[in-house]
Design an enzyme around this catalytic site. Structure first.
Site, PDB file in Angstrom:
ATOM      1  N   HIS A  73      -5.317   7.008  10.958  1.00 17.44           N
ATOM      2  CA  HIS A  73      -5.614   6.063   9.878  1.00 17.44           C
ATOM      3  C   HIS A  73      -6.569   4.988  10.369  1.00 17.44           C
ATOM      4  O   HIS A  73      -6.382   4.443  11.448  1.00 17.44           O
ATOM      5  CB  HIS A  73      -4.326   5.415   9.372  1.00 17.44           C
ATOM      6  CG  HIS A  73      -3.582   6.263   8.381  1.00 17.44           C
ATOM      7  ND1 HIS A  73      -2.695   5.753   7.480  1.00 17.44           N
ATOM      8  CD2 HIS A  73      -3.627   7.597   8.158  1.00 17.44           C
ATOM      9  CE1 HIS A  73      -2.206   6.738   6.729  1.00 17.44           C
ATOM     10  NE2 HIS A  73      -2.750   7.865   7.134  1.00 17.44           N
ATOM     11  N   LYS A 104       5.803  -2.106  15.450  1.00 23.23           N
ATOM     12  CA  LYS A 104       5.608  -2.333  16.889  1.00 23.23           C
ATOM     13  C   LYS A 104       6.714  -1.821  17.798  1.00 23.23           C
ATOM     14  O   LYS A 104       6.524  -1.709  19.009  1.00 23.23           O
ATOM     15  CB  LYS A 104       5.429  -3.844  17.152  1.00 23.23           C
ATOM     16  CG  LYS A 104       4.110  -4.384  16.660  1.00 23.23           C
ATOM     17  CD  LYS A 104       2.960  -3.958  17.559  1.00 23.23           C
ATOM     18  CE  LYS A 104       1.621  -4.049  16.910  1.00 23.23           C
ATOM     19  NZ  LYS A 104       1.087  -2.763  16.411  1.00 23.23           N
ATOM     20  N   TYR A 142       1.337  -2.408   2.420  1.00 15.73           N
ATOM     21  CA  TYR A 142       2.323  -3.452   2.680  1.00 15.73           C
ATOM     22  C   TYR A 142       2.228  -4.422   1.505  1.00 15.73           C
ATOM     23  O   TYR A 142       1.182  -5.050   1.310  1.00 15.73           O
ATOM     24  CB  TYR A 142       1.995  -4.206   3.975  1.00 15.73           C
ATOM     25  CG  TYR A 142       2.229  -3.412   5.244  1.00 15.73           C
ATOM     26  CD1 TYR A 142       1.280  -2.507   5.717  1.00 15.73           C
ATOM     27  CD2 TYR A 142       3.395  -3.583   5.993  1.00 15.73           C
ATOM     28  CE1 TYR A 142       1.498  -1.786   6.896  1.00 15.73           C
ATOM     29  CE2 TYR A 142       3.612  -2.874   7.170  1.00 15.73           C
ATOM     30  CZ  TYR A 142       2.671  -1.977   7.611  1.00 15.73           C
ATOM     31  OH  TYR A 142       2.882  -1.268   8.770  1.00 15.73           O
ATOM     32  N   TYR A 161      -2.405  -5.159  14.904  1.00 12.43           N
ATOM     33  CA  TYR A 161      -1.825  -3.972  14.268  1.00 12.43           C
ATOM     34  C   TYR A 161      -2.162  -2.702  15.055  1.00 12.43           C
ATOM     35  O   TYR A 161      -1.297  -1.839  15.244  1.00 12.43           O
ATOM     36  CB  TYR A 161      -2.306  -3.857  12.811  1.00 12.43           C
ATOM     37  CG  TYR A 161      -1.506  -2.839  12.029  1.00 12.43           C
ATOM     38  CD1 TYR A 161      -0.276  -3.176  11.468  1.00 12.43           C
ATOM     39  CD2 TYR A 161      -1.962  -1.533  11.876  1.00 12.43           C
ATOM     40  CE1 TYR A 161       0.484  -2.244  10.779  1.00 12.43           C
ATOM     41  CE2 TYR A 161      -1.215  -0.580  11.184  1.00 12.43           C
ATOM     42  CZ  TYR A 161       0.009  -0.959  10.631  1.00 12.43           C
ATOM     43  OH  TYR A 161       0.753  -0.024   9.952  1.00 12.43           O
TER      44      TYR A 161
HETATM   45  P1  RFL Z   1      16.276   4.407  21.021  1.00 10.29           P
HETATM   46  O1  RFL Z   1      15.372   5.217  20.172  1.00 10.29           O
HETATM   47  O2  RFL Z   1      17.322   3.597  20.348  1.00 10.29           O
HETATM   48  O3  RFL Z   1      16.962   5.406  22.052  1.00 10.29           O
HETATM   49  C1  RFL Z   1      18.034   4.999  22.872  1.00 10.29           C
HETATM   50  C2  RFL Z   1      18.831   6.212  23.312  1.00 10.29           C
HETATM   51  O4  RFL Z   1      19.875   5.766  24.171  1.00 10.29           O
HETATM   52  C3  RFL Z   1      21.083   6.399  23.824  1.00 10.29           C
HETATM   53  N1  RFL Z   1      22.218   5.549  24.221  1.00 10.29           N
HETATM   54  C4  RFL Z   1      23.029   5.811  25.249  1.00 10.29           C
HETATM   55  N2  RFL Z   1      23.049   6.797  26.140  1.00 10.29           N
HETATM   56  C5  RFL Z   1      24.010   6.787  27.078  1.00 10.29           C
HETATM   57  N3  RFL Z   1      24.977   5.825  27.143  1.00 10.29           N
HETATM   58  C6  RFL Z   1      25.009   4.812  26.264  1.00 10.29           C
HETATM   59  N4  RFL Z   1      25.936   3.867  26.323  1.00 10.29           N
HETATM   60  C7  RFL Z   1      23.990   4.769  25.266  1.00 10.29           C
HETATM   61  N5  RFL Z   1      23.701   3.937  24.251  1.00 10.29           N
HETATM   62  C8  RFL Z   1      22.637   4.416  23.621  1.00 10.29           C
HETATM   63  C9  RFL Z   1      21.001   6.598  22.329  1.00 10.29           C
HETATM   64  O5  RFL Z   1      21.847   7.646  21.901  1.00 10.29           O
HETATM   65  C10 RFL Z   1      19.518   6.913  22.137  1.00 10.29           C
HETATM   66  O6  RFL Z   1      19.270   8.301  22.174  1.00 10.29           O
HETATM   67  O7  RFL Z   1      15.460   3.406  21.939  1.00 10.29           O
HETATM   68  P2  RFL Z   1      13.995   3.535  22.603  1.00 10.29           P
HETATM   69  O8  RFL Z   1      13.839   4.868  23.278  1.00 10.29           O
HETATM   70  O9  RFL Z   1      13.767   2.284  23.368  1.00 10.29           O
HETATM   71  O10 RFL Z   1      12.982   3.598  21.352  1.00 10.29           O
HETATM   72  C11 RFL Z   1      12.783   2.480  20.527  1.00 10.29           C
HETATM   73  C12 RFL Z   1      12.416   2.926  19.115  1.00 10.29           C
HETATM   74  O11 RFL Z   1      13.391   3.868  18.678  1.00 10.29           O
HETATM   75  C13 RFL Z   1      12.341   1.753  18.117  1.00 10.29           C
HETATM   76  O12 RFL Z   1      11.700   0.653  18.707  1.00 10.29           O
HETATM   77  C14 RFL Z   1      11.542   2.111  16.841  1.00 10.29           C
HETATM   78  O13 RFL Z   1      12.189   3.111  16.113  1.00 10.29           O
HETATM   79  C15 RFL Z   1      11.356   0.876  15.950  1.00 10.29           C
HETATM   80  N6  RFL Z   1      10.676   1.175  14.678  1.00 10.29           N
HETATM   81  C16 RFL Z   1       9.299   1.288  14.605  1.00 10.29           C
HETATM   82  N7  RFL Z   1       8.552   1.182  15.727  1.00 10.29           N
HETATM   83  C17 RFL Z   1       7.189   1.379  15.682  1.00 10.29           C
HETATM   84  O14 RFL Z   1       6.529   1.272  16.725  1.00 10.29           O
HETATM   85  N8  RFL Z   1       6.535   1.698  14.507  1.00 10.29           N
HETATM   86  C18 RFL Z   1       7.208   1.824  13.348  1.00 10.29           C
HETATM   87  O15 RFL Z   1       6.600   2.182  12.336  1.00 10.29           O
HETATM   88  C19 RFL Z   1       8.644   1.584  13.350  1.00 10.29           C
HETATM   89  N9  RFL Z   1       9.365   1.709  12.226  1.00 10.29           N
HETATM   90  C20 RFL Z   1      11.434   1.324  13.501  1.00 10.29           C
HETATM   91  C21 RFL Z   1      10.733   1.594  12.276  1.00 10.29           C
HETATM   92  C22 RFL Z   1      12.819   1.246  13.506  1.00 10.29           C
HETATM   93  C23 RFL Z   1      13.536   1.408  12.343  1.00 10.29           C
HETATM   94  N10 RFL Z   1      14.958   1.359  12.443  1.00 10.29           N
HETATM   95  C24 RFL Z   1      15.848   2.152  11.715  1.00 10.29           C
HETATM   96  C25 RFL Z   1      15.586   0.612  13.503  1.00 10.29           C
HETATM   97  C26 RFL Z   1      11.425   1.743  11.103  1.00 10.29           C
HETATM   98  C27 RFL Z   1      12.823   1.642  11.112  1.00 10.29           C
HETATM   99  C28 RFL Z   1      13.519   1.779   9.786  1.00 10.29           C
HETATM  100  C1  PHB Z   2       7.296   4.103   8.774  1.00  9.72           C
HETATM  101  O1  PHB Z   2       6.482   4.964   8.398  1.00  9.72           O
HETATM  102  O2  PHB Z   2       8.494   4.374   8.930  1.00  9.72           O
HETATM  103  C2  PHB Z   2       6.835   2.723   9.021  1.00  9.72           C
HETATM  104  C3  PHB Z   2       5.489   2.439   8.951  1.00  9.72           C
HETATM  105  C4  PHB Z   2       5.030   1.147   9.164  1.00  9.72           C
HETATM  106  C5  PHB Z   2       5.945   0.146   9.444  1.00  9.72           C
HETATM  107  C6  PHB Z   2       7.301   0.426   9.540  1.00  9.72           C
HETATM  108  C7  PHB Z   2       7.748   1.725   9.313  1.00  9.72           C
HETATM  109  O3  PHB Z   2       5.487  -1.121   9.629  1.00  9.72           O
END
Ligand code: RFL
Ligand code: PHB
Length: 389
Positions: free
Chosen positions: A72, A296, A200, A384
């Site tokens: 994008h 992020k 957004y 961004y």
């Molecule tokens: P994770 O993905 O939470 O993985 C952690 C792993 O550790 C395991 N774990 C354990 N294992 C052993 N013993 C324990 N006691 C443990 N406790 C936990 C878990 O089972 C899991 O498998 O962390 P990691 O790898 O640091 O990754 C981080 C990302 O997942 C997170 O920052 C992003 O998803 C955030 N996020 C977004 N980030 C972006 O860069 N761009 C986005 O567009 C974006 N959109 C989002 C998001 C997060 C969202 N939610 C639901 C929190 C949108 C949403 C809705």
């Molecule tokens: C997503 O596609 O899940 C998404 C995209 C942009 C954001 C957050 C989540 O800022």
């Protein structure tokens, strides 16, 4: 068992670090408390910065992303009934890649299997020990037995609710936190995205985001109250509310269809300092959380991995501790900038319960300034697409 780096957590941080280490000939074991299928069932991020794309390439796990991901070059900001394009590529010479975290995780798991990396899933009571001294190790339970992995270093890649950060003595760690008074209600549906770039939207009824996973799969979010119940949000109600928050041209063009995933996520800003405690490093969500408004979270996890991998490579290659000693300050410098950006996007785009009409007017003035000032648009675009590592 013995390994060089024991990695707690098989999310994107743990898998990416593990693969970079494996490719560099540094032995590692990844251990997670849940199953592979459970991890692959989580729907999360969707936007990757170029830095993360580069790291996935370097890990040897980038080919499907290049084939199926959507590069994008801009995003839309909608407010006061209109939308305005921020020309990310024109302003920064950089693009972002729309490719789901679930797919990133899948590709990294496949690569790990193909290169013989060991991952232990469904491990009970994973606990890091001895990281303040010279001989750290991890214990975990499986089939009624306690197992032990001796290692040189422990990477705590276990997310916000993980055990690594909680194992550090309270006096050694300082945390900073801001909790927002709302959440995001998100759906996934196999309908074509309403716009080929992300929207957004700021609206007096609350924030909305139109994202996607592919040309045929949409990811839509609306700001909601924290006590909202998923069961009260049938698809029709969700789409009606989403349409109300978008400029009319988009609302009218929106194709709706049954959702197959629906969830509510709270919004939080959080940082733990430092990110190193002797032989234990915190990486990704284990050390910091951003509200998703800036896209992020996953990207910050990737930059942490980059700094830690460089440090570990230097340690094993040159027996120098300079890189691992610099890990926490280097990572935190970039983290705080992403925290600031994610906070500012959240403040500018959401409806806050206490600001009412005045707050709405101030947000619209800020957005209007932003989209008409090249300086302000460039600042947004630079953040961004991702600040340099
Ligand atoms: P994770 O993905 O939470 O993985 C952690 C792993 O550790 C395991 N774990 C354990 N294992 C052993 N013993 C324990 N006691 C443990 N406790 C936990 C878990 O089972 C899991 O498998 O962390 P990691 O790898 O640091 O990754 C981080 C990302 O997942 C997170 O920052 C992003 O998803 C955030 N996020 C977004 N980030 C972006 O860069 N761009 C986005 O567009 C974006 N959109 C989002 C998001 C997060 C969202 N939610 C639901 C929190 C949108 C949403 C809705
Ligand atoms: C997503 O596609 O899940 C998404 C995209 C942009 C954001 C957050 C989540 O800022």
């Amino acid at each position: 068992m013995r390994t060089q780096v024991a990695i707690i957590g098989s999310g994107p941080s743990g898998l990416l670090l593990g693969q970079l280490l494996t490719n560099a000939g540094i032995d590692n074991i990844v251990i997670d408390r849940v199953s592979k299928d459970y991890i692959l069932g989580r729907v999360r991020a969707g936007v990757l910065e170029e830095g993360m794309v580069g790291l996935l390439n370097r890990a040897g796990a980038g080919s499907r992303m290049h084939a199926e991901g959507l590069p994008h070059e801009g995003v839309l900001l909608a407010f006061d009934g209109q939308d305005h394009r921020i020309d990310l590529f024109g302003l920064t010479d950089k693009r972002v890649m729309v490719y789901g975290q679930t797919e990133v995780t899948h590709d990294l798991m496949d690569k790990r299997e193909a290169t013989g990396g060991i991952t232990i899933y469904e491990a009970g009571n994973v606990t890091p020990h001895g990281f303040a001294g010279e001989q750290p190790y991890i214990t975990y339970e499986m089939d009624g037995t306690t197992h032990r992995i001796d290692c040189d270093f422990i990477a705590g890649c276990d997310g916000y609710h993980g055990v690594s950060r909680k194992s550090v003595p309270e006096a050694a760690i300082k945390t900073f936190e801001k909790v927002y008074p709302f959440g995001w209600l998100g759906i996934l549906a196999d309908v074509p995205p309403v716009s080929h770039e992300l929207i957004y939207a700021n609206h007096p009824r609350g924030f909305a985001l139109c994202s996607m996973r592919s040309e045929t799969r949409s990811r839509y979010y609306i700001q909601c109250a924290l006590d909202e119940k998923i069961e009260d949000w049938g698809d029709d109600r969700f789409y009606d509310e989403l349409r109300r928050r978008l400029p009319s041209a988009h609302a009218e063009a929106m194709v709706t269809g049954p959702s197959f995933e629906k969830s509510i996520a709270p919004l939080r800003s959080f940082v733990a300092e430092p990110m190193r405690f002797g032989k234990l490093f915190l990486v990704g969500d284990a050390a910091h959380i951003v509200p998703p408004t800036g896209a992020k979270g996953l990207n910050l996890a990737a930059s942490d991995v980059h700094y830690l991998f460089e440090g570990l490579q230097e340690f094993y290659g040159e027996r120098s501790t300079a890189g691992i000693d610099a890990y926490s300050p280097r990572a935190l410098k970039r983290i705080w900038k992403a925290e600031r950006f994610s906070w500012s996007m959240t403040m500018m785009l959401h409806r806050f319960p206490d600001t009412e009409g005045f707050g709405q007017k101030i947000q619209e003035a800020e957005l209007d300034y932003l989209v008409h000032s090249t300086a302000a648009s460039t600042a947004l675009a630079e953040n961004y697409v991702g600040l340099p590592y």
